[in-house]
Motif scaffolding. Sequence first.
Motif, PDB file in Angstrom:
ATOM      1  N   TYR B 314      61.463  36.813  34.651  1.00 58.30           N
ATOM      2  CA  TYR B 314      61.381  35.698  35.588  1.00 58.30           C
ATOM      3  C   TYR B 314      62.775  35.179  35.918  1.00 58.30           C
ATOM      4  O   TYR B 314      63.118  34.922  37.079  1.00 58.30           O
ATOM      5  N   TRP B 322      72.095  27.997  42.502  1.00 54.18           N
ATOM      6  CA  TRP B 322      71.788  26.581  42.701  1.00 54.18           C
ATOM      7  C   TRP B 322      70.706  26.078  41.739  1.00 54.18           C
ATOM      8  O   TRP B 322      70.254  24.938  41.849  1.00 54.18           O
ATOM      9  N   CYS B 323      70.298  26.906  40.824  1.00 53.57           N
ATOM     10  CA  CYS B 323      69.338  26.438  39.817  1.00 53.57           C
ATOM     11  C   CYS B 323      69.498  27.246  38.542  1.00 53.57           C
ATOM     12  O   CYS B 323      68.662  28.042  38.182  1.00 53.57           O
TER      13      CYS B 323
ATOM     14  N   SER D  88      72.143  20.824  43.418  1.00 50.11           N
ATOM     15  CA  SER D  88      72.002  22.057  42.656  1.00 50.11           C
ATOM     16  C   SER D  88      71.904  21.770  41.166  1.00 50.11           C
ATOM     17  O   SER D  88      72.576  20.882  40.653  1.00 50.11           O
ATOM     18  N   CYS D  89      71.035  22.544  40.531  1.00 50.63           N
ATOM     19  CA  CYS D  89      70.912  22.496  39.069  1.00 50.63           C
ATOM     20  C   CYS D  89      70.474  21.134  38.545  1.00 50.63           C
ATOM     21  O   CYS D  89      70.813  20.759  37.420  1.00 50.63           O
ATOM     22  N   HIS D  91      67.884  20.240  37.399  1.00 46.90           N
ATOM     23  CA  HIS D  91      67.090  20.319  36.169  1.00 46.90           C
ATOM     24  C   HIS D  91      67.945  20.139  34.928  1.00 46.90           C
ATOM     25  O   HIS D  91      67.456  19.741  33.886  1.00 46.90           O
ATOM     26  N   ALA D 121      64.290  23.539  40.909  1.00 50.61           N
ATOM     27  CA  ALA D 121      63.943  24.007  39.558  1.00 50.61           C
ATOM     28  C   ALA D 121      63.705  22.882  38.564  1.00 50.61           C
ATOM     29  O   ALA D 121      63.790  23.091  37.369  1.00 50.61           O
ATOM     30  N   THR D 141      58.481  25.371  42.812  1.00 51.18           N
ATOM     31  CA  THR D 141      57.639  25.744  41.684  1.00 51.18           C
ATOM     32  C   THR D 141      58.422  26.494  40.608  1.00 51.18           C
ATOM     33  O   THR D 141      57.834  27.047  39.680  1.00 51.18           O
ATOM     34  N   ILE D 142      59.729  26.518  40.733  1.00 44.44           N
ATOM     35  CA  ILE D 142      60.512  27.344  39.808  1.00 44.44           C
ATOM     36  C   ILE D 142      60.290  26.934  38.347  1.00 44.44           C
ATOM     37  O   ILE D 142      60.049  27.773  37.481  1.00 44.44           O
TER      38      ILE D 142
END
Lengths: 328, 328, 544, 544
Positions: B314, B322-323, D88-89, D91, D121, D141-142
């Motif tokens: 995953y 960006w995540c 960004s980021c 989370h 995320a 939905t990450i």
Amino acid sequence: MVSRTVEKPLASWMGEDRIEGEVRRTLTIILKSGGCRWNRCRMCGYRFERYHTMDKNELTERMLSQINWIEGNYRSIDYDAVKIFTSGSFFDQDEVPLEVRDRLGKLIRGKIVIAESRAEYIVSPEISSFLDLIDCGDHEMPLYVAIGLETTDDRIREKCIDKGMTFGDFVRAAKTADEADVGVKSYLMMKPLFLTEKEAIADMKTSIREAAPYSDLMSMNLCTVQKRTDLEYYWKRGAYRPPYLWSALDVLLSTDENVSCDPVGGGFARGPHNCGECDREIKKAIDAYSLSYDRSLLEAVFDTECACKEEWRYVLEHEMPWCMPLTR
Amino acid sequence: MVSRTVEKPLASWMGEDRIEGEVRRTLTIILKSGGCRWNRCRMCGYRFERYHTMDKNELTERMLSQINWIEGNYRSIDYDAVKIFTSGSFFDQDEVPLEVRDRLGKLIRGKIVIAESRAEYIVSPEISSFLDLIDCGDHEMPLYVAIGLETTDDRIREKCIDKGMTFGDFVRAAKTADEADVGVKSYLMMKPLFLTEKEAIADMKTSIREAAPYSDLMSMNLCTVQKRTDLEYYWKRGAYRPPYLWSALDVLLSTDENVSCDPVGGGFARGPHNCGECDREIKKAIDAYSLSYDRSLLEAVFDTECACKEEWRYVLEHEMPWCMPLTR
Amino acid sequence: MSRFEVRHRDGLARHGIYTIGDRTIETPCVIDPIAVFPDLASRPFSNIPLQADEAFVKEWFEKSGEEPIPVHPVLSEGISSGDAAIISCWHTALTNPRTYADWVEQFISTLPPDAARYAPASALPSNAAMLVATGFDLFDTIAVDLRASQGLFCTPEGVYPGSWIDEGVCSCPGCQSGELREHNRQALVSEIRLAAALLKRGELRELLEMRCRSDAAMVAILRHLDSRKAFLEGNTPIARTTPFRAYTAESMNRVEIDRFEKRVMNRFSQDRWDVCVLLPCAARKPYSFSQSHKKFQEAVAGRAHEVIVTSPLGVVPRELELIYPAAHYDVPVTGYWDREEMHILTGYLAEYLRTHPYRRVISHLEGGASSVARSAASEAGIQLEESCIDGRPTSRESLNQLYDALAGERKRSHDIISGTIQWQFGETIDTKGMLIKGKGPEKKIYRGRQQLFSFDPKTGLLRPTFEGWSLLSGCYQVRIEGFVPQGDILAPGVAEADPAIREGDEVLVYGEGVRATGRAMMSADEMRRSSRGVAVKVRKVKRS
Amino acid sequence: MSRFEVRHRDGLARHGIYTIGDRTIETPCVIDPIAVFPDLASRPFSNIPLQADEAFVKEWFEKSGEEPIPVHPVLSEGISSGDAAIISCWHTALTNPRTYADWVEQFISTLPPDAARYAPASALPSNAAMLVATGFDLFDTIAVDLRASQGLFCTPEGVYPGSWIDEGVCSCPGCQSGELREHNRQALVSEIRLAAALLKRGELRELLEMRCRSDAAMVAILRHLDSRKAFLEGNTPIARTTPFRAYTAESMNRVEIDRFEKRVMNRFSQDRWDVCVLLPCAARKPYSFSQSHKKFQEAVAGRAHEVIVTSPLGVVPRELELIYPAAHYDVPVTGYWDREEMHILTGYLAEYLRTHPYRRVISHLEGGASSVARSAASEAGIQLEESCIDGRPTSRESLNQLYDALAGERKRSHDIISGTIQWQFGETIDTKGMLIKGKGPEKKIYRGRQQLFSFDPKTGLLRPTFEGWSLLSGCYQVRIEGFVPQGDILAPGVAEADPAIREGDEVLVYGEGVRATGRAMMSADEMRRSSRGVAVKVRKVKRS
């Protein structure tokens, strides 16, 4: 002796009632009396509106003063009938001294009189002598004794009201009245404590059927929550809900008997109520019905849908003695 | 002058390495030196393990003392090869005084030597003279310079490592070595800061392909979080995750080059790790592979399913610049 | 006739199996009351409000030979093990928090623990957690169906307009087909399942602390219940293996904390320590695994009794740091200690200092904990020394100060065995010659080659061997009669049980010619009053 | 190019419409980021951690001409109205409560209010309410898909083992078909819809106070944010029409309370009253509708200024009892006032008594409120008289005592018009000759035959007519430029706005040759920084 202040009745007003097929102008008087001797009914809030610890002379004096006040404030020609309430029994001399009864009788002679009393005080000489006092031959039935039968089910009357009376007592009193050519008005009580909405409706339907043979007039009271009563204790704690107006309609529509009904407190939390949206219209319809016995008035409002009718139907079907009241 | 305490290297140990197709007994020495002159790499924690503000004489003295310690603690016949690390550049005379280099060269003469250095210090006279010092003709390639190329992508090397070197610099150094008959060992860095897991894998695959022509030996370091580094700053705040061991397997399996890999810190939060369940087995397999280059060892563990492999898949697919990092 | 067996407990809540006829119902559960209890359809004119007084109830209460058996706050006898008790009109109890708490205590203390409890017409998604947490097992759809008839949409957060069925806030089959009644029922069933799943994990309290926020009365019920410490203490497991999440103001009042501290005050003694150092807590549990505590221990170097001052627990002597909930709790950290918190903690610490006299007490604390220590010392009439000189207990300066403050004090070590035994069993034994062996989570205690105890790594409690039990003087014992245990001890087999026993306690079972070690699965009170269910999970049996 | 228009606000949270290409997205919302923002698929090697310092960001930050536009805590310029900003980021921000609060303040204060904010995320069912409540609009939905890949089951209460899919705790399509990923997505979407539904009702805060209990860090975030009063005050509507449920300890710190009290201290003056009676609150709101307050008012008989002491509000002068949240709040009542509560309330009352000097102050209070009054009087250096002699303010005895205590004091009446104007507009006007007419909820204020104000029955605030505005000296005005309003005033039309204006405030709009009365739909700050959306809902326009 105390100073002779002017005493007024607890309340008095002019209204209309259907009696013997006609709408009559009625004077209603609620006298402050010595008080109901039984004085235990769970929903009765009049228990506190009485003269306390007073000797008979003083009681007489004060009550006569009330009669004087009535005489001074209502003109005899303005009313055809008189309804007398004492928060107890008009024919109990301990509550209403004979002198007072006679004085009032003389004042309203010639009118149709409806006087409230518990069954045990409906005894022959008392009612006959009062009948004689008021009867001037104008009316077929000049005197009615109004008895709070409440229900024809002794068990309900005992548990839910604590009335201290049986249906048999009522039947005996009714016969006594009948023999004295005095009419009988029966008061029934829709939804006292401890009944589901459905039980309350069934009880009224049965009671109307069973009381009718002994009644010249019938009236159904919709239970209201009066201050400082057992009923209020339970109501405040969520253990009692006054009847739905839908239920009152249902009962009235279910019988061919002419049963009058004055939805006192209708639409308020302490009185019979639905959701607040539809209450006014239904109350108006019941009022009108009580003067006309025109069933179509009731049918019209009963057929009007309101959001709360679904709730009422649910309550009828699902409220049980072990889970009640479902609503407030 | 300070007192002549005995100085030990920062660390030294005996181990095994595959060099020139054979498993050799290796002595690894990490010398405390004057320190890396560049000293800016984001993941480098050796920056603090150096002699501070010391004059050249004293530095020489101390480092010679370390060489003495080695001489006294390891017997020459117990090892075939020597790996020298200085947390910087063995061939930078400011860091490792010439006297020290010569002294060590004499000590390990006849062994295969791998000496770490930044590319800019791979210059002809330096490496040739050291080669002459150690070479006694026993080995085809007695000296390797080990260069931390990290990646062949200049942009990644600059942003993510701040190495202060280009791929071109490396190629030049490699040619210099080649011309001096000195071998080149390239160190690659799997997953420095600011790369997604997928970017890190892709970067390693490309880097192996592009570095191979200039490398006699290749080794892939899996990034670990050392104390007091930039990397640690980000890791502590959840902004960095060391590579999955799955990723290391994926890279090693994707190439036909023989790339050694020592998964230091494998299975710990600060080192390359999977879920904790499967880490031990994979680490063992990578260790064994590095001595044998037997791909089937890697394939066996890569094919073993573990609950965390789904997570890794995953992450590969959905972790984006960006995540990231999606996991810890 | 029906049967009820409790399988899991969490405070007052239980998960169990109710069997009636050929129906088997896993509780807590929503039932169709008329289907399960046909007699309920034919109890006319039988209403007795919960609020009725004793005279009325005595006169009008109708007993029933059929399930469910009605009970009333003034008349809760007449129920046998295995019955389902119906607490009629329980939905009217929810608006009066104080009587709700009264009645819950009344019912749970008097009804057989192995009778199921049915709360008719009460359950909504928003109050189901509270109903489950206050000991009810059986529910129905009457309240949610009523809301549907009123056009109202029920969620665990509250009751909303029926139009919410189109807002996408739920994706149950009812919402998919636009049937409000179906949604409401589904929401209720799901919530009860959630409560059941969490009670099995020992996390129902945490759910309750969220869910009660839908209604001021529920918050008040929680607070009233929490104040009934003795009642709750008897019904709360001695330990859990899950985190203890103290995330709300109400968490401070959890009985687990009160019990932990009471035992610290009344059971634990500080051995021969006469110098005490008060230390701050650490996010990492047990504290001694944290970086900061490693530094503290280095500075103290065994020269003082280490006592941690922490919120919400209060006082945790180093010896007890593994015990639930000391090693299990978690709190939001902002650095701010509120005044109620400080007041409660000051009370605990002052009481500790009164019951545990030291020659010297050194506070190595900052911020709120430091204020607590000062107030507590002043309350206890104690001279407090302070070693945290810069507001940072882990600074070099403060650590040095602490190190220096202890110059000349004698070295000792914390006797974790003795401390734990005191806390757990209320007894002091001689631990001379005892050794803790094992590095992993499974530590064992030996004297010579004989194993006496092992630590339960999940709860911090000791599991005595038969030899360990022989060092204790008869406490935490369960007497059985008339049989030789083949497996676990069932409740009806228990003849006598130490009233101190709580669910999760280690106990020694003894009977004629037999002894067994094991863990209590219910409290002594429940053993006494139950006719079903496992009372003690047996570990080892020994015939003698 | 995209567009974003905010439709509803609730604190920092918004419901809006984001339009990009031919897609129209109602926010807050879960999107497929790559579908909505294809450019996101091609931003290789562009990671900049949130925690990176300015030097690094300046060197490596890559601007984007395509939506969404990346922003960073140290570089939040470059965003235009209508853009979607990607934080960004985000989370990684959730585990550090203090920086989370810092960054939220930073972003909300600097990003255009009419730019959408995408938190990649980050969203789980358990933290979605917090994300929405802290101003995020777009989610993906990450995070839930990741949990599914880890075999974890997400609910609004937390993250649980994947086996819960078989526990019946949910009945979504995912649970029905046994697909964990589908369940997790559904749970997230439902939770965001729930947050949206509640934010439209103005009840998001209540949801937040429940939901934050799944994670200590979220509780800490809430507390850190609540301490940023000035920031929150500017972003909080002046009034709501829904109940204000103060059911948790954190409710005490809501900025609505702080603002209410600050205005009581700084804007409200007690007119010519020189005798004050402190009264307890009542469950019924407004207080004067309650039985107890009818009795108090009878006993006071207009001879003292009535000031209610209440939790969590502190001090409510009788004149202001209709104003949000005084007439809207509800609290759990147990009779216990905790020490933090008492401390906060004492602070308010002491400040009130300092800023509002009286000749006499009579406490007709009991319990916690009485303690508060005593502490406050002592803090303010004031002699307190007490008239509640038996701990029951409504007892005959106490009422008589109160009645007698006021013997000889002059009768006056509470000037609700002046009090409300002071609180609402911060100005004192002469109310002589003004009369309140109307008995129902729609009360109007006249002078002679001229209507000056009407009361908003739902908020307790005054709505001035043009004549009413003429009595106020230029405050709460919005200047428009370059057009004559045809309907509501849009944000780009606002040239200037009184910085005191908050969402829900009554305002006077003026421009060349035109004036209008209306209600602000956003704060002055948002009017200034927005290019879209209704700024003022206009009630009446007048050309001059």
